[in-house]
Enzyme design. Sequence first.
Site, PDB file in Angstrom:
ATOM      1  N   ARG A   1       0.828  -1.206  -0.060  1.00  0.00           N
ATOM      2  CA  ARG A   1      -0.022  -0.093  -0.005  1.00  0.00           C
ATOM      3  C   ARG A   1       0.901   1.167   0.026  1.00  0.00           C
ATOM      4  O   ARG A   1       0.577   2.351  -0.708  1.00  0.00           O
ATOM      5  CB  ARG A   1      -0.817  -0.126   1.195  1.00  0.00           C
ATOM      6  CG  ARG A   1      -1.872   1.065   1.296  1.00  0.00           C
ATOM      7  CD  ARG A   1      -2.802   1.100   2.659  1.00  0.00           C
ATOM      8  NE  ARG A   1      -1.609   0.495   3.861  1.00  0.00           N
ATOM      9  CZ  ARG A   1      -0.681   1.619   4.458  1.00  0.00           C
ATOM     10  NH1 ARG A   1      -0.694   2.815   3.714  1.00  0.00           N
ATOM     11  NH2 ARG A   1      -0.150   1.497   5.358  1.00  0.00           N
TER      12      ARG A   1
ATOM     13  N   ASP B   1     -18.572   4.842  -3.875  1.00  0.00           N
ATOM     14  CA  ASP B   1     -19.008   3.962  -2.691  1.00  0.00           C
ATOM     15  C   ASP B   1     -20.596   4.042  -2.602  1.00  0.00           C
ATOM     16  O   ASP B   1     -20.935   3.013  -2.349  1.00  0.00           O
ATOM     17  CB  ASP B   1     -18.341   4.362  -1.475  1.00  0.00           C
ATOM     18  CG  ASP B   1     -16.554   4.411  -1.561  1.00  0.00           C
ATOM     19  OD1 ASP B   1     -16.216   3.351  -2.369  1.00  0.00           O
ATOM     20  OD2 ASP B   1     -15.956   5.043  -1.273  1.00  0.00           O
TER      21      ASP B   1
ATOM     22  N   ARG C   1     -22.248   2.262  -5.316  1.00  0.00           N
ATOM     23  CA  ARG C   1     -22.248   0.881  -4.919  1.00  0.00           C
ATOM     24  C   ARG C   1     -23.258   0.240  -3.533  1.00  0.00           C
ATOM     25  O   ARG C   1     -24.003  -0.650  -3.812  1.00  0.00           O
ATOM     26  CB  ARG C   1     -20.924   0.309  -4.558  1.00  0.00           C
ATOM     27  CG  ARG C   1     -20.090   0.450  -5.701  1.00  0.00           C
ATOM     28  CD  ARG C   1     -18.415   0.113  -5.249  1.00  0.00           C
ATOM     29  NE  ARG C   1     -17.709   0.159  -6.839  1.00  0.00           N
ATOM     30  CZ  ARG C   1     -16.504   0.519  -6.661  1.00  0.00           C
ATOM     31  NH1 ARG C   1     -15.896   0.927  -5.702  1.00  0.00           N
ATOM     32  NH2 ARG C   1     -15.794   0.443  -7.658  1.00  0.00           N
TER      33      ARG C   1
ATOM     34  N   HIS D   1     -11.956   6.509   1.426  1.00  0.00           N
ATOM     35  CA  HIS D   1     -12.332   5.600   0.223  1.00  0.00           C
ATOM     36  C   HIS D   1     -11.449   4.332   0.301  1.00  0.00           C
ATOM     37  O   HIS D   1     -10.322   4.372  -0.042  1.00  0.00           O
ATOM     38  CB  HIS D   1     -11.920   6.382  -0.901  1.00  0.00           C
ATOM     39  CG  HIS D   1     -12.157   5.587  -2.321  1.00  0.00           C
ATOM     40  ND1 HIS D   1     -13.429   5.252  -2.610  1.00  0.00           N
ATOM     41  CD2 HIS D   1     -11.267   5.453  -3.324  1.00  0.00           C
ATOM     42  CE1 HIS D   1     -13.306   4.267  -3.880  1.00  0.00           C
ATOM     43  NE2 HIS D   1     -12.116   4.560  -4.336  1.00  0.00           N
TER      44      HIS D   1
HETATM   45  P1  NAI Z   1      -5.125   3.237 -16.110  1.00  0.00           P
HETATM   46  O1  NAI Z   1      -3.636   2.655 -16.147  1.00  0.00           O
HETATM   47  O2  NAI Z   1      -5.866   2.451 -17.160  1.00  0.00           O
HETATM   48  O3  NAI Z   1      -4.562   4.849 -16.632  1.00  0.00           O
HETATM   49  C1  NAI Z   1      -3.888   5.416 -15.840  1.00  0.00           C
HETATM   50  C2  NAI Z   1      -3.187   6.454 -16.915  1.00  0.00           C
HETATM   51  O4  NAI Z   1      -2.053   7.329 -16.274  1.00  0.00           O
HETATM   52  C3  NAI Z   1      -2.263   5.788 -17.939  1.00  0.00           C
HETATM   53  O5  NAI Z   1      -2.959   6.022 -19.530  1.00  0.00           O
HETATM   54  C4  NAI Z   1      -0.944   6.430 -17.588  1.00  0.00           C
HETATM   55  O6  NAI Z   1      -0.132   6.427 -19.031  1.00  0.00           O
HETATM   56  C5  NAI Z   1      -1.297   7.542 -17.044  1.00  0.00           C
HETATM   57  N1  NAI Z   1      -0.159   8.195 -16.248  1.00  0.00           N
HETATM   58  C6  NAI Z   1       0.885   7.556 -15.603  1.00  0.00           C
HETATM   59  N2  NAI Z   1       1.596   8.323 -14.987  1.00  0.00           N
HETATM   60  C7  NAI Z   1       1.558   9.665 -15.394  1.00  0.00           C
HETATM   61  C8  NAI Z   1       2.254  10.947 -15.452  1.00  0.00           C
HETATM   62  N3  NAI Z   1       3.018  11.059 -14.561  1.00  0.00           N
HETATM   63  N4  NAI Z   1       1.313  11.944 -16.097  1.00  0.00           N
HETATM   64  C9  NAI Z   1       0.527  11.665 -16.733  1.00  0.00           C
HETATM   65  N5  NAI Z   1      -0.131  10.393 -16.957  1.00  0.00           N
HETATM   66  C10 NAI Z   1       0.326   9.434 -16.470  1.00  0.00           C
HETATM   67  O7  NAI Z   1      -5.711   3.157 -14.884  1.00  0.00           O
HETATM   68  P2  NAI Z   1      -7.101   3.501 -14.531  1.00  0.00           P
HETATM   69  O8  NAI Z   1      -7.573   1.963 -14.358  1.00  0.00           O
HETATM   70  O9  NAI Z   1      -7.517   4.607 -15.402  1.00  0.00           O
HETATM   71  O10 NAI Z   1      -6.989   3.999 -12.976  1.00  0.00           O
HETATM   72  C11 NAI Z   1      -6.324   5.133 -12.703  1.00  0.00           C
HETATM   73  C12 NAI Z   1      -6.263   5.541 -11.212  1.00  0.00           C
HETATM   74  O11 NAI Z   1      -7.635   5.913 -10.880  1.00  0.00           O
HETATM   75  C13 NAI Z   1      -5.652   4.547 -10.528  1.00  0.00           C
HETATM   76  O12 NAI Z   1      -4.856   4.942  -9.363  1.00  0.00           O
HETATM   77  C14 NAI Z   1      -6.883   3.879 -10.033  1.00  0.00           C
HETATM   78  O13 NAI Z   1      -6.468   3.147  -8.735  1.00  0.00           O
HETATM   79  C15 NAI Z   1      -7.833   5.072  -9.769  1.00  0.00           C
HETATM   80  N6  NAI Z   1      -9.160   4.639  -9.431  1.00  0.00           N
HETATM   81  C16 NAI Z   1      -9.812   5.503  -8.512  1.00  0.00           C
HETATM   82  C17 NAI Z   1     -11.038   5.184  -8.198  1.00  0.00           C
HETATM   83  C18 NAI Z   1     -11.927   6.062  -6.847  1.00  0.00           C
HETATM   84  O14 NAI Z   1     -12.946   5.748  -6.937  1.00  0.00           O
HETATM   85  N7  NAI Z   1     -11.173   7.134  -6.693  1.00  0.00           N
HETATM   86  C19 NAI Z   1     -11.912   4.428  -9.064  1.00  0.00           C
HETATM   87  C20 NAI Z   1     -11.175   3.641  -9.848  1.00  0.00           C
HETATM   88  C21 NAI Z   1      -9.741   3.910 -10.246  1.00  0.00           C
END
Ligand code: NAI
Length: 295
Positions: A87, A147, A150, A172
């Site tokens: 984590r 949340d 859900r 969260h």
């Molecule tokens: P993903 O891997 O599909 O997309 C993440 C993107 O960030 C990638 O396209 C990557 O190239 C980009 N990235 C990485 N480092 C970067 C930087 N320094 N500058 C600009 N872009 C950068 O991941 P996904 O599924 O879209 O999830 C993204 C984040 O959202 C994760 O941390 C995930 O845990 C979080 N999340 C949060 C939720 C919430 O309820 N708060 C719900 C779902 C996901």
Amino acid sequence: MKIGFVGAGRVGSTAAFTCILYMDVDEVALVDIAEDLAVGEAMDLSHAAAAVDKYPKIVGGSDYSLLKGSDVIVVSAGMARKPGMSRLDLATKNAGIIKDIAKKIMESSPESKIIVVTNPMDLMTYVMWKETGKPRNEVFGMGNMLDSARLKERLHSFGARNIRKAWIIGEHGDSMFIPWSLADFDGDVPREKILEEVRFVAAEVIKRKGATVYGPAVSIYRMVNAVVNDTKEEIPTSVVLQGEYGISDVAVGVPAILGKNGVEKIVEYELTEEELEALKNSANILKERLKELGY
Ligand code: NAI
């Protein structure tokens, strides 16, 4: 109306898609370290828009100047936890990314409201707030909105009807809880079972399809819409508290009114003693983790 996205991955691009379909957006900008991905998503999204006879300007790339003038910027850049990653490893890695993004947003579009999505979201919201130096009403996080969606789904599946209010607040994460004293719906439901299911359902989705996407995307849209269309909706939002509920200097999810100024009001309900303890417990857990991150 212009909406910016930093992170054009699964969540960012699907949130952009939802906003384009549901709102009258003039401009969308997608910024990602993966330039081709951002450009490709922008092209694909513009075709989706044209299919419903909408022609907003949609641009993508790795240059932060694309974000200039955004009313709201949604930040979902970063990584999700990989097998074997602790984590703290994830928090440290994403905090570095958020720090960098904060600096670049302040150079390119300092007036924009910022909605943080990157996990661990409450911690990343605090880091973004601290690193941008913006007022706390302009930097807030999406987590409890999802949340709560859900929760509503589970409530309905257990027979609840006319669900007028059903929120999850707090972290969260594992210490999230349901303030049942604020809930308003018809029907009797197994409360403990529902909380348990809501806490673990995201892990179940991730196990089966690799990520949660639609739930987060539509929840992001709800918060973006509340801000850009100034709806004054009450949405549980992660925001830095400064004395509310007896909590200070940590971002944690609480009911908030969202409008054109971002978080326009943090609503302080009279929670039961047990609920207030649960909220403080979340805040304490998050404070400890901020300390681990050096904040
Ligand atoms: P993903 O891997 O599909 O997309 C993440 C993107 O960030 C990638 O396209 C990557 O190239 C980009 N990235 C990485 N480092 C970067 C930087 N320094 N500058 C600009 N872009 C950068 O991941 P996904 O599924 O879209 O999830 C993204 C984040 O959202 C994760 O941390 C995930 O845990 C979080 N999340 C949060 C939720 C919430 O309820 N708060 C719900 C779902 C996901």
